[in-house]
Scaffold this active site. Structure first.
Site, PDB file in Angstrom:
ATOM      1  N   LYS A  18      24.829  46.457  49.266  1.00  0.00           N
ATOM      2  CA  LYS A  18      24.356  47.604  48.890  1.00  0.00           C
ATOM      3  C   LYS A  18      25.099  47.549  47.321  1.00  0.00           C
ATOM      4  O   LYS A  18      24.099  47.239  46.087  1.00  0.00           O
ATOM      5  CB  LYS A  18      24.085  49.141  49.176  1.00  0.00           C
ATOM      6  CG  LYS A  18      23.817  49.286  50.438  1.00  0.00           C
ATOM      7  CD  LYS A  18      23.820  50.471  50.507  1.00  0.00           C
ATOM      8  CE  LYS A  18      25.731  51.118  50.931  1.00  0.00           C
ATOM      9  NZ  LYS A  18      26.245  50.246  52.467  1.00  0.00           N
ATOM     10  N   ARG A  61      35.737  39.732  53.475  1.00  0.00           N
ATOM     11  CA  ARG A  61      35.232  40.770  52.262  1.00  0.00           C
ATOM     12  C   ARG A  61      36.588  40.908  51.406  1.00  0.00           C
ATOM     13  O   ARG A  61      37.802  41.018  52.233  1.00  0.00           O
ATOM     14  CB  ARG A  61      34.571  41.891  51.986  1.00  0.00           C
ATOM     15  CG  ARG A  61      34.135  42.560  50.270  1.00  0.00           C
ATOM     16  CD  ARG A  61      32.800  42.883  50.710  1.00  0.00           C
ATOM     17  NE  ARG A  61      33.121  45.308  51.833  1.00  0.00           N
ATOM     18  CZ  ARG A  61      32.563  45.428  51.654  1.00  0.00           C
ATOM     19  NH1 ARG A  61      31.149  45.731  51.422  1.00  0.00           N
ATOM     20  NH2 ARG A  61      32.953  46.841  52.827  1.00  0.00           N
TER      21      ARG A  61
END
Ligand code: AMP
Length: 206
Positions: A13, A118
């Protein structure tokens, strides 16, 4: 038009949001982390919740967005809000009919590697992945040259299960809420950011 992005943590997103400069991104996660990092008393309360993978209260989440969405000339993109049906119901009157909801659909088992690898730039918010999108210079942001990319506490393996199960517990009710309003489109989020973005543009005609 405003956009609401729904999807599991790590479903892409935030990455797609950053590819849409015509929208003002409202990421409740980013706003809450900013308050946490300020070290204020509220920030200390927030830290306990988000670092353990729990949600903050619906009221606090709403307060976090409300002061940031006051300009009617802007198109807002909500990333991470709503997280509960109560929040969806609180947001609805603020947007009128002027929004589209996009569900980023991906199997959670594919997300563990993404999240554990990440890294985020704490200065400009650029997102990296140590396997698929490494910074050019180790631990240094390509965009703003900030030294020291961050591995979020809540992206660590121990916390992920809890974040996934909180999302799954609320997701189907939120999805039903927006389906009933005929506002929901679903995109296959299992691909590179370029592939996902081109499917997104095709579907939304943006
Ligand atoms: P995110 O960056 O969207 O993954 O959010 C990180 C964390 O911030 C979440 O795990 C929650 O602890 C908190 N958070 C973000 N958005 C919300 C929200 N809408 N409601 C409650 N908590 C939230």
């Amino acid at each position: 038009m405003n956009l609401i992005f729904l999807g599991l943590p790590g479903s892409g997103k935030g990455t797609v949001a950053k590819m849409l400069p015509q929208f003002t991104q409202i990421s409740t996660g980013d706003l809450l982390r900013k308050e946490r990092d300020s070290g204020s008393p509220l920030g200390k309360e927030i830290a306990k919740l988000i670092d353990a993978g729990n949600l903050v209260s619906d009221e606090l989440a709403l307060q976090t967005i409300e002061s940031n969405i006051k300009d009617p000339s802007k198109q807002y993109l909500f990333d991470g809000f709503p997280r509960t049906v109560t929040q969806a119901k609180m947001l609805d009157p603020l947007l009128g009919d002027n929004y589209q909801v996009v569900l980023f659909d991906i199997d959670k088992n594919k997300l563990i590697d993404r999240l554990v690898n990440r890294r985020t730039c704490p200065k400009c918010g650029e997102i990296y992945n140590l396997l698929t999108k490494k910074p050019k210079v180790d631990n240094c942001c390509d965009v703003c040259n900030h030294q020291g990319l961050k591995h979020r506490e809540d992206d660590k393996l121990e916390v992920l299960d809890k974040r996934f199960s909180i999302f799954e517990k609320e997701a189907s009710a939120i999805v039903d809420f927006y389906k009933q309003k005929n506002k929901l489109v679903t995109i296959d989020a299992d691909g590179s950011s370029d592939v996902v973005f081109s499917e997104f543009k095709k579907l939304l005609k943006i």
